[in-house]
Motif scaffolding. Structure first.
Motif, PDB file in Angstrom:
ATOM      1  N   LEU A   1      -5.547   2.438  -4.401  1.00 42.70           N
ATOM      2  CA  LEU A   1      -5.796   2.459  -2.958  1.00 42.70           C
ATOM      3  C   LEU A   1      -7.237   2.844  -2.641  1.00 42.70           C
ATOM      4  O   LEU A   1      -7.811   2.386  -1.647  1.00 42.70           O
ATOM      5  CB  LEU A   1      -4.826   3.406  -2.262  1.00 42.70           C
ATOM      6  N   ASP A   2      -7.836   3.673  -3.500  1.00 37.70           N
ATOM      7  CA  ASP A   2      -9.245   4.016  -3.304  1.00 37.70           C
ATOM      8  C   ASP A   2     -10.129   2.799  -3.553  1.00 37.70           C
ATOM      9  O   ASP A   2     -11.135   2.599  -2.875  1.00 37.70           O
ATOM     10  CB  ASP A   2      -9.653   5.159  -4.239  1.00 37.70           C
TER      11      ASP A   2
ATOM     12  N   LEU B   1      -2.971  -6.351  -3.634  1.00 35.88           N
ATOM     13  CA  LEU B   1      -3.662  -5.886  -2.429  1.00 35.88           C
ATOM     14  C   LEU B   1      -4.979  -6.639  -2.226  1.00 35.88           C
ATOM     15  O   LEU B   1      -5.292  -7.057  -1.110  1.00 35.88           O
ATOM     16  CB  LEU B   1      -3.912  -4.383  -2.518  1.00 35.88           C
TER      17      LEU B   1
ATOM     18  N   SER C   1      -9.753   0.534  -0.540  1.00 35.55           N
ATOM     19  CA  SER C   1     -10.496   1.106   0.585  1.00 35.55           C
ATOM     20  C   SER C   1     -11.987   0.823   0.452  1.00 35.55           C
ATOM     21  O   SER C   1     -12.662   0.466   1.428  1.00 35.55           O
ATOM     22  CB  SER C   1     -10.247   2.620   0.648  1.00 35.55           C
TER      23      SER C   1
ATOM     24  N   ALA D   1      -7.773  -1.479   6.747  1.00 32.91           N
ATOM     25  CA  ALA D   1      -8.049  -0.106   6.307  1.00 32.91           C
ATOM     26  C   ALA D   1      -7.131   0.894   7.007  1.00 32.91           C
ATOM     27  O   ALA D   1      -6.703   1.887   6.414  1.00 32.91           O
ATOM     28  CB  ALA D   1      -9.511   0.241   6.551  1.00 32.91           C
TER      29      ALA D   1
ATOM     30  N   ALA E   1       0.822  -1.213   0.000  1.00 28.95           N
ATOM     31  CA  ALA E   1       0.000   0.000   0.000  1.00 28.95           C
ATOM     32  C   ALA E   1       0.855   1.261   0.000  1.00 28.95           C
ATOM     33  O   ALA E   1       0.423   2.304  -0.498  1.00 28.95           O
ATOM     34  CB  ALA E   1      -0.929   0.002   1.211  1.00 28.95           C
ATOM     35  N   ARG E   2       2.063   1.172   0.543  1.00 31.55           N
ATOM     36  CA  ARG E   2       2.943   2.337   0.641  1.00 31.55           C
ATOM     37  C   ARG E   2       4.002   2.364  -0.463  1.00 31.55           C
ATOM     38  O   ARG E   2       4.869   3.244  -0.463  1.00 31.55           O
ATOM     39  CB  ARG E   2       3.620   2.357   2.021  1.00 31.55           C
TER      40      ARG E   2
ATOM     41  N   LEU F   1      -3.769   1.521   5.327  1.00 32.47           N
ATOM     42  CA  LEU F   1      -3.678   2.341   4.116  1.00 32.47           C
ATOM     43  C   LEU F   1      -3.113   3.719   4.483  1.00 32.47           C
ATOM     44  O   LEU F   1      -3.405   4.245   5.550  1.00 32.47           O
ATOM     45  CB  LEU F   1      -5.059   2.493   3.478  1.00 32.47           C
TER      46      LEU F   1
ATOM     47  N   HIS G   1      -6.536   7.326   5.683  1.00 35.47           N
ATOM     48  CA  HIS G   1      -7.757   6.710   6.197  1.00 35.47           C
ATOM     49  C   HIS G   1      -8.440   7.684   7.156  1.00 35.47           C
ATOM     50  O   HIS G   1      -7.821   8.589   7.697  1.00 35.47           O
ATOM     51  CB  HIS G   1      -7.450   5.386   6.905  1.00 35.47           C
TER      52      HIS G   1
ATOM     53  N   PRO H   1       1.207   1.038  -6.051  1.00 38.85           N
ATOM     54  CA  PRO H   1       0.532  -0.112  -5.421  1.00 38.85           C
ATOM     55  C   PRO H   1      -0.173  -0.972  -6.466  1.00 38.85           C
ATOM     56  O   PRO H   1      -0.830  -0.460  -7.376  1.00 38.85           O
ATOM     57  CB  PRO H   1      -0.474   0.544  -4.481  1.00 38.85           C
TER      58      PRO H   1
END
Length: 294
Positions: free
Chosen positions: A202-203, A36, A206, A233, A26-27, A236, A239, A31
């Motif tokens: 990432l969205d 994920l 999430s 979550a 995630a970082r 991430l 958040h 990504p």
């Protein structure tokens, strides 16, 4: 079906390793969406081992290899994906899929060829991307779809150069009016151009975790699922602070009153700066949790 009930979680050691990898991915600079989503699946399903993770990735590669070589226009790409995934392999969704945790797990969606709109969209995106298509996710309110063509933004071409498809409906190509109907049906609102912007990986992840948390919230006996979804979550990079409150309440719900009270008090400290009354209400919840210990 392999899972008459939601899958059993992995061991604590395996879970810790999966979370470390999830946070690292995630970082990372770029990504990887499939990675994920598969790590989310492994956190949900203790039977998904490394061989299973590899097999899911290989399946995405295999499906991509069956697409025609560079179909050409965005519409041609969309039709090729619909013909392959929607018609030949039968990937689609139905109302019943909203009742199953497996519908939010990529490895299970690949196996069952059924899932929620967002997970089916992940399959479309990852297969298309591997084949070289100009593809991106579109997070319409209440219903995730997929776009083909140049991503909307400054300098992008006219709308005709982009095509939307609905993987939940087998990859049906959507007209502008179809998209308006989807949004109106989900929210009662009008379709705005901002709703058609590409969703970052990432969205998407999430939103997948939001769906899992919502599934668990409707089933109090599945609070363990809600807890690991909140924990992921929180890994991430961006958040909502309120996730801390949700986690604290889940701990109390699960009988871990001391830890839950501690997290409620920590959250109250954060809230204090913007809403003193809300902070005091949260502290009241913490006192009530501690009273359960007596």
């Amino acid at each position: 079906m392999r899972h008459p009930h939601p899958p059993q979680p992995p061991s604590p050691e395996r879970s810790a390793e999966l979370r470390r990898r999830f946070a690292e991915e995630a970082r990372s600079e770029r990504p990887d969406l499939a990675t994920l989503c598969l790590l989310v699946g492994a956190e949900a399903d203790g039977t998904l081992d490394e061989a299973g993770l590899d097999a899911a990735s290989v399946e995405l590669d295999r499906l991509a290899g069956q697409l025609p070589f560079r179909p050409g226009t965005p519409r041609a790409w969309a039709v090729a994906l619909r013909d392959l995934l929607g018609e030949r392999y039968g990937f689609h969704g139905s109302a019943a899929d909203y009742q199953r945790l497996e519908s939010s797990l990529l490895h299970e969606v690949l196996r069952r060829r059924r899932g929620l709109p967002i997970l089916l969209s992940v399959v479309w995106i990852e297969v298309a991307r591997r084949a070289g298509a100009p593809v991106y996710g579109v997070a319409l309110p209440g219903h995730f779809v997929v776009g083909f063509g140049a991503e909307p933004g400054p300098g992008s071409g006219p709308l005709e150069e982009r095509v939307l498809v609905d993987p939940f409906d087998g990859g049906r190509l959507l007209s502008g009016q179809d998209a308006e109907v989807l949004v109106a049906g989900a929210t009662g609102a009008e379709l705005r151009p901002s709703m058609l912007e590409p969703a970052a990986p990432l969205d998407v992840v999430s939103r997948v975790l939001n769906n899992i948390r919502a599934w668990a919230a409707r089933r109090p006996e599945q609070s363990a699922v809600g807890l690991w979804a909140v924990d992921l979550a929180l890994l991430l990079p961006a958040h909502a602070a309120r996730l801390r409150y949700e986690r604290a309440r889940l701990l109390v719900q699960r009988g871990d009153f001391l830890a839950g009270a501690g997290e409620l008090e920590a959250y109250a400290e954060v809230v204090e700066a913007v809403d003193g009354d809300a902070a005091e209400a949260v502290r009241g919840e913490a006192r009530a949790a501690r009273a359960m210990l007596n």
